[in-house]
Design an enzyme around this catalytic site. Structure first.
Site, PDB file in Angstrom:
ATOM      1  N   CYS A 163     -15.473  57.898  44.648  1.00 47.37           N
ATOM      2  CA  CYS A 163     -14.919  58.933  45.542  1.00 47.37           C
ATOM      3  C   CYS A 163     -14.441  60.143  44.733  1.00 47.37           C
ATOM      4  O   CYS A 163     -13.394  60.092  44.082  1.00 47.37           O
ATOM      5  CB  CYS A 163     -13.774  58.341  46.359  1.00 47.37           C
ATOM      6  SG  CYS A 163     -12.870  59.548  47.341  1.00 47.37           S
ATOM      7  N   CYS A 195     -11.030  61.620  45.817  1.00 45.97           N
ATOM      8  CA  CYS A 195      -9.927  60.774  45.353  1.00 45.97           C
ATOM      9  C   CYS A 195      -9.470  61.207  43.963  1.00 45.97           C
ATOM     10  O   CYS A 195      -8.284  61.153  43.632  1.00 45.97           O
ATOM     11  CB  CYS A 195     -10.352  59.314  45.319  1.00 45.97           C
ATOM     12  SG  CYS A 195     -10.777  58.597  46.923  1.00 45.97           S
TER      13      CYS A 195
END
Length: 305
Positions: free
Chosen positions: A82, A85
């Protein structure tokens, strides 16, 4: 992307998260290839700080549910693949360290802990949720500006009944320092950069209003002469607004507000709008809960309508 919502209550999240199945049941077996054989089921705190911890199904009960009975826990659901993230997590970690124990950041890898992701109904990441007294109180998805995160965390701490405060945004402190040092251009740029990310930041708005006031008063050496000139020309917008500024910095905010409200009643069109904007700038500098400001706002409404 939904912005962090400090007003979301635990009731609004009722039914959205089922934690009961995770309170006492053993964790599911790790999926094949989910980690190296013999890996420690309780990872060491990220960044060597007790305020940022990695949590698994095995440690969920103690590290999140039990801990949240004493200290708010903010869960950061993430995954190695991700990219967003990797933008959000470092900021949360920095804020957790700054918080110095006021709250704890619990990081959950959704690939390694799918049951936790399912229990919290995580549909996309990054996903962040605050747990207080064993219950979710607010959550948001996606990357957020640091200023928004600070406001969100402050609301979480307030909801938890704690007196600890999230440290002030360093960018705001830097802007304030520049203002105090007389670097108006530097302070203005810093406040505007902060407002570009958080348009409703009252501190930055107040800072810009102070800069405007200071610039308007540059070259004014005799306040009494300014007031006398305004007294002799009650319809002169330039003189009246300058006199209001002098009164404001002299501690006579009530007189400054009254002067401008009287001028609003006398003017129309562009002149009236200019005076109204000037008055709102002075309001932005004063404490919003000041009784003088509250009364002046009522008087302004009456003058306009």
């Amino acid at each position: 992307m939904r912005q962090p919502n400090p007003r979301m209550t635990a009731a609004s999240l009722a039914g959205a998260v089922d934690l009961s199945a995770l309170r006492s049941t053993p964790p599911a077996a790790a999926p094949a290839g989910g980690g190296p054989a013999g890996a420690d089921p309780t990872p060491a705190p990220t960044g060597n700080t007790p305020y940022v911890i990695d949590v698994t199904e095995a440690t969920f009960q103690n590290e999140i549910l039990q801990r949240s009975l004493q200290t708010p826990v903010v869960i950061d659901f993430w995954a190695e693949w991700c990219q967003p993230c990797k933008q959000l997590s470092p900021v949360l970690e920095k804020l957790a360290v700054e918080g110095d124990g006021a709250w704890v950041l619990a990081k959950i890898d959704i690939d390694a802990n799918p049951r936790l992701a399912q229990a919290f109904r995580v549909q996309s990441i990054p996903f962040v949720m605050a747990i207080v007294n064993g219950q979710p109180v607010d959550a948001f998805a996606g990357v957020q500006p640091e200023a928004n995160l600070r406001q969100w965390l402050a609301a979480i701490l307030k909801a938890a009944g704690g007196e600890a405060e999230v440290p002030a945004d360093p960018r705001l402190l830097d802007a304030d320092d520049k203002l105090q040092a007389g670097d108006l251009d530097g302070a203005e740029a810093a406040y505007k950069a902060l407002l570009a990310e958080t348009p409703n930041d009252q501190n930055a708005t107040s800072g810009l209003a102070q800069i405007g006031l200071m610039r308007r008063l540059e070259g004014v050496t005799d306040g009494r002469a300014v007031l006398a000139a305004a007294e002799a020309a009650p319809a002169d917008v330039d003189l009246q607004t300058r006199a209001a500024d002098v009164e404001f910095v002299s501690g006579l905010a009530e007189q400054a507000f009254a002067r401008l409200i009287t001028l609003i009643r006398r003017t129309a069109g562009d002149d009236r709008n200019r005076v109204r904007t000037h008055l709102l700038d002075l309001f932005a500098i004063a404490p919003p809960d000041d009784p003088v400001v509250i009364k002046a706002r009522r008087d302004l409404t009456s003058a306009l309508f």
